[in-house]
Design a protein around this motif. Structure first.
Motif, mmCIF file in Angstrom:
data_model
loop_
_atom_site.group_PDB
_atom_site.id
_atom_site.type_symbol
_atom_site.label_atom_id
_atom_site.label_comp_id
_atom_site.label_asym_id
_atom_site.label_seq_id
_atom_site.Cartn_x
_atom_site.Cartn_y
_atom_site.Cartn_z
ATOM 1 N N ASN A 273 0.829 -1.217 0.000
ATOM 2 C CA ASN A 273 0.000 0.000 0.000
ATOM 3 C C ASN A 273 0.859 1.260 0.000
ATOM 4 O O ASN A 273 0.462 2.287 -0.538
ATOM 5 N N ARG A 274 2.026 1.176 0.615
ATOM 6 C CA ARG A 274 2.883 2.345 0.797
ATOM 7 C C ARG A 274 3.375 2.924 -0.526
ATOM 8 O O ARG A 274 3.588 4.127 -0.627
ATOM 9 N N VAL A 275 3.551 2.090 -1.545
ATOM 10 C CA VAL A 275 4.103 2.565 -2.822
ATOM 11 C C VAL A 275 3.198 3.600 -3.494
ATOM 12 O O VAL A 275 3.682 4.424 -4.271
ATOM 13 N N ASN A 276 1.919 3.582 -3.197
ATOM 14 C CA ASN A 276 0.974 4.509 -3.828
ATOM 15 C C ASN A 276 0.611 5.707 -2.953
ATOM 16 O O ASN A 276 -0.259 6.486 -3.315
ATOM 17 N N MET A 277 1.287 5.835 -1.819
ATOM 18 C CA MET A 277 0.947 6.914 -0.900
ATOM 19 C C MET A 277 1.960 8.055 -1.009
ATOM 20 O O MET A 277 3.118 7.846 -1.343
ATOM 21 N N LYS A 278 1.497 9.268 -0.709
ATOM 22 C CA LYS A 278 2.368 10.446 -0.716
ATOM 23 C C LYS A 278 3.284 10.412 0.507
ATOM 24 O O LYS A 278 2.920 9.897 1.563
ATOM 25 N N SER A 279 4.461 10.986 0.352
ATOM 26 C CA SER A 279 5.441 10.949 1.444
ATOM 27 C C SER A 279 4.915 11.633 2.706
ATOM 28 O O SER A 279 5.192 11.186 3.814
ATOM 29 N N SER A 280 4.141 12.698 2.553
ATOM 30 C CA SER A 280 3.612 13.381 3.737
ATOM 31 C C SER A 280 2.577 12.516 4.461
ATOM 32 O O SER A 280 2.501 12.531 5.694
ATOM 33 N N GLU A 281 1.784 11.741 3.705
ATOM 34 C CA GLU A 281 0.827 10.819 4.335
ATOM 35 C C GLU A 281 1.566 9.732 5.101
ATOM 36 O O GLU A 281 1.195 9.377 6.213
ATOM 37 N N LEU A 282 2.620 9.198 4.484
ATOM 38 C CA LEU A 282 3.410 8.160 5.136
ATOM 39 C C LEU A 282 4.105 8.703 6.380
ATOM 40 O O LEU A 282 4.135 8.040 7.421
ATOM 41 N N ALA A 283 4.654 9.890 6.271
ATOM 42 C CA ALA A 283 5.334 10.498 7.418
ATOM 43 C C ALA A 283 4.367 10.680 8.579
ATOM 44 O O ALA A 283 4.710 10.418 9.738
ATOM 45 N N SER A 284 3.162 11.109 8.279
ATOM 46 C CA SER A 284 2.157 11.296 9.316
ATOM 47 C C SER A 284 1.784 9.960 9.966
ATOM 48 O O SER A 284 1.761 9.838 11.194
ATOM 49 N N ALA A 285 1.522 8.950 9.150
ATOM 50 C CA ALA A 285 1.135 7.639 9.677
ATOM 51 C C ALA A 285 2.278 6.981 10.446
ATOM 52 O O ALA A 285 2.075 6.433 11.539
ATOM 53 N N ASP A 286 3.478 7.020 9.889
ATOM 54 C CA ASP A 286 4.636 6.385 10.533
ATOM 55 C C ASP A 286 5.008 7.068 11.834
ATOM 56 O O ASP A 286 5.313 6.411 12.832
ATOM 57 N N SER A 287 4.989 8.389 11.842
ATOM 58 C CA SER A 287 5.351 9.108 13.071
ATOM 59 C C SER A 287 4.290 8.896 14.154
ATOM 60 O O SER A 287 4.631 8.776 15.335
ATOM 61 N N ALA A 288 3.023 8.828 13.766
ATOM 62 C CA ALA A 288 1.966 8.540 14.744
ATOM 63 C C ALA A 288 2.159 7.139 15.325
ATOM 64 O O ALA A 288 2.031 6.932 16.539
ATOM 65 N N ALA A 289 2.492 6.191 14.464
ATOM 66 C CA ALA A 289 2.682 4.811 14.915
ATOM 67 C C ALA A 289 3.883 4.686 15.847
ATOM 68 O O ALA A 289 3.789 4.066 16.913
ATOM 69 N N ILE A 290 5.014 5.284 15.464
ATOM 70 C CA ILE A 290 6.205 5.140 16.321
ATOM 71 C C ILE A 290 6.008 5.873 17.650
ATOM 72 O O ILE A 290 6.513 5.427 18.681
ATOM 73 N N LYS A 291 5.249 6.948 17.623
ATOM 74 C CA LYS A 291 4.953 7.662 18.871
ATOM 75 C C LYS A 291 4.143 6.760 19.818
ATOM 76 O O LYS A 291 4.440 6.678 21.013
ATOM 77 N N LYS A 292 3.166 6.043 19.268
ATOM 78 C CA LYS A 292 2.354 5.134 20.086
ATOM 79 C C LYS A 292 3.186 3.969 20.614
ATOM 80 O O LYS A 292 3.044 3.571 21.774
ATOM 81 N N VAL A 293 4.035 3.404 19.761
ATOM 82 C CA VAL A 293 4.887 2.289 20.195
ATOM 83 C C VAL A 293 5.828 2.749 21.308
ATOM 84 O O VAL A 293 5.992 2.065 22.316
ATOM 85 N N ALA A 294 6.441 3.903 21.114
ATOM 86 C CA ALA A 294 7.377 4.420 22.118
ATOM 87 C C ALA A 294 6.674 4.652 23.460
ATOM 88 O O ALA A 294 7.230 4.340 24.520
ATOM 89 N N LYS A 295 5.450 5.166 23.416
ATOM 90 C CA LYS A 295 4.702 5.381 24.657
ATOM 91 C C LYS A 295 4.416 4.042 25.338
ATOM 92 O O LYS A 295 4.561 3.912 26.548
ATOM 93 N N THR A 296 4.039 3.046 24.550
ATOM 94 C CA THR A 296 3.783 1.721 25.117
ATOM 95 C C THR A 296 5.049 1.174 25.768
ATOM 96 O O THR A 296 5.017 0.668 26.888
ATOM 97 N N LEU A 297 6.184 1.282 25.075
ATOM 98 C CA LEU A 297 7.446 0.781 25.618
ATOM 99 C C LEU A 297 7.853 1.549 26.874
ATOM 100 O O LEU A 297 8.377 0.970 27.827
ATOM 101 N N LYS A 298 7.617 2.852 26.868
ATOM 102 C CA LYS A 298 7.960 3.692 28.018
ATOM 103 C C LYS A 298 7.162 3.287 29.251
ATOM 104 O O LYS A 298 7.688 3.232 30.354
ATOM 105 N N ASP A 299 5.885 2.967 29.058
ATOM 106 C CA ASP A 299 4.974 2.698 30.168
ATOM 107 C C ASP A 299 4.825 1.212 30.521
ATOM 108 O O ASP A 299 4.170 0.877 31.497
ATOM 109 N N MET A 300 5.402 0.349 29.721
ATOM 110 C CA MET A 300 5.208 -1.090 29.871
ATOM 111 C C MET A 300 5.810 -1.629 31.171
ATOM 112 O O MET A 300 6.791 -1.099 31.679
#
Length: 174
Positions: free
Chosen positions: A26-53
Motif C-alpha cells: 500500500n505504501r508505494v501509492n501513498m504520498k510521502s507526507s501521508e506516510l510520514a504522518s502515519a509512521d510518526s503517529a505509529a512510532i509515537k504510540k509504540v514508544a509510549k507503550t514501551l515507556k509505560d510497559m
C-alpha cells in the motif's frame, strides 16, 4: 494494562490513523507526507507503550512484539524520511538512536549500515525484562525522546497534508 501478544493486531493498532500505511504494497501509492504522518503517529504510540510497559517475565511476548513494532515503525519512517523536505526532526530522531546505540545493542537492537534498525531475536529474548526496561522505560529514556521527535514530525507532516489539500481544493474550485 492489557497484554497484546498478536503482532499483526498490535501493528494495526499502532497504525490506526492510517492502516494502509503498515503494508509495503500500500505504501508505494501513498504520498510521502501521508506516510510520514502515519509512521510518526505509529512510532509515537509504540514508544509510549514501551515507556509505560511493565518489564517482567510474564510479559515476554508482549515485550518482544512491541520492540519489533518499534523497529518496524522506525524503519518505515526512515524509508520515507529522507525523501520528505519537512523532516528536519528526522535527523534529530536518528541522532537519539545513534547516541543510544550501545544501550540498544545490549538488548538486541542494532543499527545497520543503511541506518535502519534490526532486532536480534535471540539476544533480545535472552535479555532479562528488567535490562530491557532500563533502556526503554521511564521518563529519561530513548522512548521519551522518540515520542517527542515523532510528535514534531507528525505535526509537520499533517500541516503539509492539510496545506496540499487546501491548495487542491482552491485549484478545483477555480
Amino acid at each position: 494494562m492489557s497484554t497484546i501478544t498478536n503482532y499483526d493486531y498490535l501493528l494495526r493498532n499502532y497504525y490506526s490513523s492510517n492502516r494502509l500505511a503498515r503494508k509495503s504494497y500500500n505504501r508505494v501509492n501513498m504520498k510521502s507526507s501521508e506516510l510520514a504522518s502515519a509512521d510518526s503517529a505509529a512510532i509515537k504510540k509504540v514508544a509510549k507503550t514501551l515507556k509505560d510497559m511493565e518489564y517482567n517475565s510474564d510479559n515476554g511476548v508482549s515485550i518482544y512484539n512491541n520492540v519489533k513494532a518499534f523497529v518496524d515503525t522506525y524503519n518505515n519512517l526512515s524509508e520515507n524520511a529522507d525523501k520528505d523536505p519537512t523532516m528536519s526532526n528526522w535527523k534529530r530522531l536518528k541522532k537519539v538512536i545513534k547516541d543510544n546505540s550501545s544501550d540498544l545493542e545490549d538488548i538486541g537492537i542494532s543499527i545497520k549500515s543503511s541506518g535502519k534498525l534490526e532486532v536480534d531475536k535471540t539476544k533480545l529474548v535472552s535479555c532479562s525484562p528488567e535490562k530491557i526496561g532500563k533502556v526503554l522505560s521511564g521518563d529519561n529514556t530513548i522512548t521519551k525522546s522518540v515520542m517527542d521527535y515523532a510528535a514534531r514530525i507528525q505535526r509537520s507532516a499533517k500541516a503539509l497534508v492539510n496545506s496540499k489539500n487546501t491548495s487542491m481544493e482552491k485549484n478545483s474550485s477555480a
